[in-house]
Design a protein around this motif. Structure first.
Motif, PDB file in Angstrom:
ATOM      1  N   ILE A  36      31.937  14.178  35.191  1.00 16.54           N
ATOM      2  CA  ILE A  36      33.039  13.536  34.470  1.00 16.54           C
ATOM      3  C   ILE A  36      32.567  12.209  33.886  1.00 16.54           C
ATOM      4  O   ILE A  36      32.861  11.892  32.727  1.00 16.54           O
ATOM      5  N   TYR A  37      31.831  11.441  34.664  1.00 14.79           N
ATOM      6  CA  TYR A  37      31.352  10.139  34.192  1.00 14.79           C
ATOM      7  C   TYR A  37      30.388  10.294  33.020  1.00 14.79           C
ATOM      8  O   TYR A  37      30.493   9.577  32.013  1.00 14.79           O
ATOM      9  N   THR A  38      29.436  11.232  33.120  1.00 14.20           N
ATOM     10  CA  THR A  38      28.477  11.408  32.022  1.00 14.20           C
ATOM     11  C   THR A  38      29.165  11.964  30.777  1.00 14.20           C
ATOM     12  O   THR A  38      28.806  11.585  29.657  1.00 14.20           O
ATOM     13  N   ASP A  39      30.143  12.848  30.947  1.00 13.71           N
ATOM     14  CA  ASP A  39      30.902  13.324  29.784  1.00 13.71           C
ATOM     15  C   ASP A  39      31.646  12.171  29.121  1.00 13.71           C
ATOM     16  O   ASP A  39      31.695  12.075  27.888  1.00 13.71           O
ATOM     17  N   SER A  40      32.225  11.292  29.931  1.00  8.08           N
ATOM     18  CA  SER A  40      32.928  10.130  29.387  1.00  8.08           C
ATOM     19  C   SER A  40      31.966   9.247  28.589  1.00  8.08           C
ATOM     20  O   SER A  40      32.299   8.779  27.492  1.00  8.08           O
ATOM     21  N   LEU A  41      30.782   9.031  29.134  1.00  9.97           N
ATOM     22  CA  LEU A  41      29.790   8.218  28.419  1.00  9.97           C
ATOM     23  C   LEU A  41      29.365   8.873  27.110  1.00  9.97           C
ATOM     24  O   LEU A  41      29.224   8.207  26.080  1.00  9.97           O
ATOM     25  N   TRP A  42      29.184  10.189  27.127  1.00 10.32           N
ATOM     26  CA  TRP A  42      28.749  10.880  25.913  1.00 10.32           C
ATOM     27  C   TRP A  42      29.833  10.836  24.840  1.00 10.32           C
ATOM     28  O   TRP A  42      29.549  10.533  23.674  1.00 10.32           O
ATOM     29  N   PHE A  43      31.077  11.144  25.216  1.00  7.30           N
ATOM     30  CA  PHE A  43      32.158  11.115  24.236  1.00  7.30           C
ATOM     31  C   PHE A  43      32.341   9.705  23.678  1.00  7.30           C
ATOM     32  O   PHE A  43      32.658   9.543  22.500  1.00  7.30           O
ATOM     33  N   SER A  44      32.149   8.697  24.515  1.00 13.97           N
ATOM     34  CA  SER A  44      32.242   7.318  24.031  1.00 13.97           C
ATOM     35  C   SER A  44      31.101   6.981  23.080  1.00 13.97           C
ATOM     36  O   SER A  44      31.294   6.233  22.112  1.00 13.97           O
ATOM     37  N   SER A  45      29.917   7.519  23.341  1.00 15.76           N
ATOM     38  CA  SER A  45      28.764   7.208  22.496  1.00 15.76           C
ATOM     39  C   SER A  45      28.900   7.788  21.088  1.00 15.76           C
ATOM     40  O   SER A  45      28.313   7.266  20.151  1.00 15.76           O
ATOM     41  N   VAL A  46      29.681   8.873  20.940  1.00 14.29           N
ATOM     42  CA  VAL A  46      29.890   9.458  19.611  1.00 14.29           C
ATOM     43  C   VAL A  46      31.265   9.078  19.053  1.00 14.29           C
ATOM     44  O   VAL A  46      31.756   9.693  18.112  1.00 14.29           O
ATOM     45  N   ASN A  47      31.887   8.073  19.670  1.00 12.45           N
ATOM     46  CA  ASN A  47      33.157   7.489  19.218  1.00 12.45           C
ATOM     47  C   ASN A  47      34.326   8.474  19.181  1.00 12.45           C
ATOM     48  O   ASN A  47      35.172   8.410  18.294  1.00 12.45           O
ATOM     49  N   HIS A  49      36.146   9.197  22.289  1.00 11.87           N
ATOM     50  CA  HIS A  49      36.587   9.133  23.678  1.00 11.87           C
ATOM     51  C   HIS A  49      38.015   9.660  23.841  1.00 11.87           C
ATOM     52  O   HIS A  49      38.394  10.097  24.932  1.00 11.87           O
ATOM     53  N   ASP A  50      38.810   9.636  22.775  1.00 11.59           N
ATOM     54  CA  ASP A  50      40.163  10.185  22.837  1.00 11.59           C
ATOM     55  C   ASP A  50      40.141  11.682  23.149  1.00 11.59           C
ATOM     56  O   ASP A  50      41.021  12.195  23.838  1.00 11.59           O
ATOM     57  N   VAL A  51      39.136  12.386  22.653  1.00 12.37           N
ATOM     58  CA  VAL A  51      39.012  13.818  22.933  1.00 12.37           C
ATOM     59  C   VAL A  51      38.771  14.025  24.428  1.00 12.37           C
ATOM     60  O   VAL A  51      39.382  14.892  25.058  1.00 12.37           O
ATOM     61  N   PHE A  52      37.881  13.210  24.991  1.00 11.24           N
ATOM     62  CA  PHE A  52      37.611  13.308  26.430  1.00 11.24           C
ATOM     63  C   PHE A  52      38.872  13.021  27.238  1.00 11.24           C
ATOM     64  O   PHE A  52      39.181  13.731  28.192  1.00 11.24           O
TER      65      PHE A  52
END
Length: 187
Positions: A36-47, A49-52
């Motif tokens: 969950i944490y790494t998915d959150s970081l990845w979604f945030s890195s591609v801007n 994070h709302d999808v996550f």
């Protein structure tokens, strides 16, 4: 003051056992939390994070709703089973196991039923998290404008709605079978 220290002393093993259970659950779920944490970081890195956040809310919502349904069905059946069962039955000499159950477990049956229903509800609801995609399609799917000639339904029903409905029917049948087995054991 003496009664208070005795009750506090008696409650200490319960608190230690509860803490041990929480630690074990955290250790078991460490991999999921890392994902969950790494998915959150990845979604945030591609801007995005709302999808996550949306996916996380949907997954937790499915888990919560299906878990609450499973808990309610199993707990109600266990309580009804307990109410129907006779409490003042004269037992034969060879029914020592039933006698011990009535002597040691029956006073705590309410707590035991809640614990069993809660644990089985967690297990039963864990499989619903993977249905997030079918839920999104069910909730937001549209029509194709093509009608099935046999059942007179739009083809979009079969693509968007039917997979989640099939899952709901299968899941309901599974929890009813589990509830039947558990209540038969306790009855």
């Amino acid at each position: 003051t003496e009664i208070y220290t005795l009750s506090l002393h008696d409650a200490l093993p319960i608190w230690i056992a509860g803490l041990a259970v929480v630690i074990i659950i955290l250790l078991i779920s460490l991999r999921s939390l890392a994902n969950i944490y790494t998915d959150s970081l990845w979604f945030s890195s591609v801007n995005v994070h709302d999808v996550f956040s949306t996916l996380l809310v949907i997954k937790l919502g499915l888990f919560g709703v299906f878990g609450a349904i499973f808990f309610a069905v199993l707990w109600v059946n266990l309580v009804v089973c307990d109410r129907i069962a006779g409490h003042d039955i004269v037992l034969a000499q060879e029914d020592e196991l039933v006698r011990r159950y009535q002597q040691y477990v029956r006073p705590y049956s309410g707590r035991i039923y809640v614990a069993i229903a809660f644990v089985l509800a967690l297990i039963g609801a864990s499989g619903t998290i993977s249905q997030w995609n079918n839920w999104i399609l069910f909730r937001h799917g549209g029509n194709f404008g093509v009608t099935d000639p046999q059942f007179h339904k739009d083809v979009g029903f079969y693509v968007f709605k039917l997979p989640f409905l099939i899952f709901c029917v299968d899941w309901t049948l599974a929890i009813l079978i589990v509830t039947l087995v558990v209540t038969l054991v306790f009855h």
